[in-house]
Write a protein that holds these residues in place. Structure first.
Motif, mmCIF file in Angstrom:
data_model
loop_
_atom_site.group_PDB
_atom_site.id
_atom_site.type_symbol
_atom_site.label_atom_id
_atom_site.label_comp_id
_atom_site.label_asym_id
_atom_site.label_seq_id
_atom_site.Cartn_x
_atom_site.Cartn_y
_atom_site.Cartn_z
ATOM 1 N N UNK A 1 0.844 -1.192 0.000
ATOM 2 C CA UNK A 1 0.000 0.000 0.000
ATOM 3 C C UNK A 1 0.880 1.243 0.000
ATOM 4 N N UNK A 2 0.539 2.231 -0.833
ATOM 5 C CA UNK A 2 1.275 3.505 -0.820
ATOM 6 C C UNK A 2 0.397 4.677 -0.380
ATOM 7 N N UNK A 3 -0.921 4.479 -0.345
ATOM 8 C CA UNK A 3 -1.792 5.512 0.220
ATOM 9 C C UNK A 3 -3.134 4.901 0.569
ATOM 10 N N UNK A 4 -3.787 5.495 1.559
ATOM 11 C CA UNK A 4 -5.106 5.056 2.015
ATOM 12 C C UNK A 4 -5.993 6.291 2.135
ATOM 13 N N UNK A 5 -7.194 6.209 1.587
ATOM 14 C CA UNK A 5 -8.165 7.290 1.726
ATOM 15 C C UNK A 5 -9.495 6.714 2.163
ATOM 16 N N UNK A 6 -10.228 7.448 2.992
ATOM 17 C CA UNK A 6 -11.522 6.963 3.472
ATOM 18 C C UNK A 6 -12.404 8.148 3.838
ATOM 19 N N UNK A 7 -13.714 7.942 3.718
ATOM 20 C CA UNK A 7 -14.683 8.969 4.085
ATOM 21 C C UNK A 7 -15.867 8.276 4.743
ATOM 22 N N UNK A 8 -16.465 8.936 5.736
ATOM 23 C CA UNK A 8 -17.592 8.349 6.459
ATOM 24 C C UNK A 8 -18.917 8.735 5.792
ATOM 25 N N UNK A 9 -19.854 7.775 5.813
ATOM 26 C CA UNK A 9 -21.225 7.988 5.366
ATOM 27 C C UNK A 9 -22.143 7.663 6.540
ATOM 28 N N UNK A 10 -22.933 8.653 6.949
ATOM 29 C CA UNK A 10 -23.910 8.457 8.028
ATOM 30 C C UNK A 10 -25.288 8.891 7.534
ATOM 31 N N UNK A 11 -26.317 8.141 7.933
ATOM 32 C CA UNK A 11 -27.679 8.433 7.516
ATOM 33 C C UNK A 11 -27.758 8.539 5.991
ATOM 34 N N UNK A 12 -26.989 7.687 5.308
ATOM 35 C CA UNK A 12 -26.894 7.671 3.843
ATOM 36 C C UNK A 12 -26.547 9.046 3.278
ATOM 37 N N UNK A 13 -25.654 9.761 3.980
ATOM 38 C CA UNK A 13 -25.142 11.049 3.512
ATOM 39 C C UNK A 13 -23.636 11.087 3.729
ATOM 40 N N UNK A 14 -22.920 11.655 2.760
ATOM 41 C CA UNK A 14 -21.467 11.792 2.882
ATOM 42 C C UNK A 14 -21.152 12.875 3.910
ATOM 43 N N UNK A 15 -20.242 12.578 4.829
ATOM 44 C CA UNK A 15 -19.863 13.535 5.867
ATOM 45 C C UNK A 15 -18.506 14.157 5.534
ATOM 46 N N UNK A 16 -18.099 15.113 6.359
ATOM 47 C CA UNK A 16 -16.783 15.736 6.207
ATOM 48 C C UNK A 16 -15.710 14.952 6.958
ATOM 49 N N UNK A 17 -16.084 13.828 7.564
ATOM 50 C CA UNK A 17 -15.163 13.014 8.358
ATOM 51 C C UNK A 17 -14.347 12.132 7.412
#
Length: 246
Positions: A66-82
């Protein structure tokens, strides 16, 4: 006494982390307890999803890294800023052919943390969320190798594969409207997103690809909900689109 070859060169803290991960009260045991009683029959809005992508030196979990990892949270079926993003310095360098794909150069990785440093932060970010990814099995094969090396065992986490969801959706479209033997559909992340009119992000950047996948995931879930997909179990039954990684 000479340390075994598998542990020689590791710090005492790293060795203890690996041993603790094997115990009933270690981080790996805690990780597995979080999912032990997962209720699959709640509405999808009740779950938190982490949409994840990795960039790699190649496609072999045995020899590549692995050379990079990216992730984003989805809550209440909406994309968050987390969100989560980290470059990862591989032990074996970066082949030129992989740099041509993700544009991550050896110079960019100078001073970047090793996976052993990044992995605990990623686990903390994941918490008790469910994983989503495009061809998530590939990402999980690399993450499970890291889990074995660092924690002494594999992860046990339910994952939703947007590639499989797209195949389910396209099959429904073919059966209802089109020739079901039409093989012209591309299941590449960028091609699907363009076909569905979703916001476009730069490709082969782990965080941007995670964002692209998050939009694709929400599009597919909402389309499939009109056909009766309401719970996590429904997603599973729609074509075994998620699975446990043991």
């Amino acid at each position: 006494m000479t340390a075994p070859a598998a542990t020689r060169g590791r710090s005492l803290g790293e060795r203890l982390l690996r041993l603790v991960g094997l115990g009933a009260s270690g981080p790996l045991a805690e990780h597995r307890r979080r999912y032990a009683g997962l209720d699959q029959d709640r509405p999808l809005t009740d779950y938190t999803f982490t949409v994840l992508d990795t960039e790699l030196t190649g496609l072999s979990p045995r020899t590549d890294e692995i050379v990079s990892i990216g992730a984003v949270k989805v809550r209440d079926l909406s994309i968050t800023a987390d969100s989560f993003y980290s470059l990862v310095a591989p032990r074996g360098g970066v082949p030129k052919v992989s740099t041509m794909v993700h544009r991550i150069t050896p110079e960019m990785l100078r001073g970047a943390p090793r996976l052993r440093q990044t992995f605990p932060r990623l686990m903390e970010f994941l918490g008790d969320s469910l994983l989503v990814g495009h061809n998530i099995g590939l990402d999980m094969s690399f993450l499970n190798r890291a889990a074995r090396d660092i924690l002494g065992g594999r992860l046990r986490i339910p994952c939703v594969d947007t590639m499989r969801l797209a195949q389910v959706y396209e099959r429904e479209c073919w059966e209802n409207y089109y020739d079901q033997f039409d093989s012209r559909v591309s299941y590449q992340l960028g091609d699907l997103s363009a076909s569905y009119g979703l916001p476009a992000f730069d490709q082969h950047n782990a965080l941007y690809d995670a964002m692209q996948t998050a939009y694709l995931f929400l599009f597919l879930v909402k389309k499939l909900k009109s056909g009766g997909i309401e719970t996590l179990r429904d997603v599973y039954l729609a074509g075994r689109s998620w699975r446990w990684y043991l």
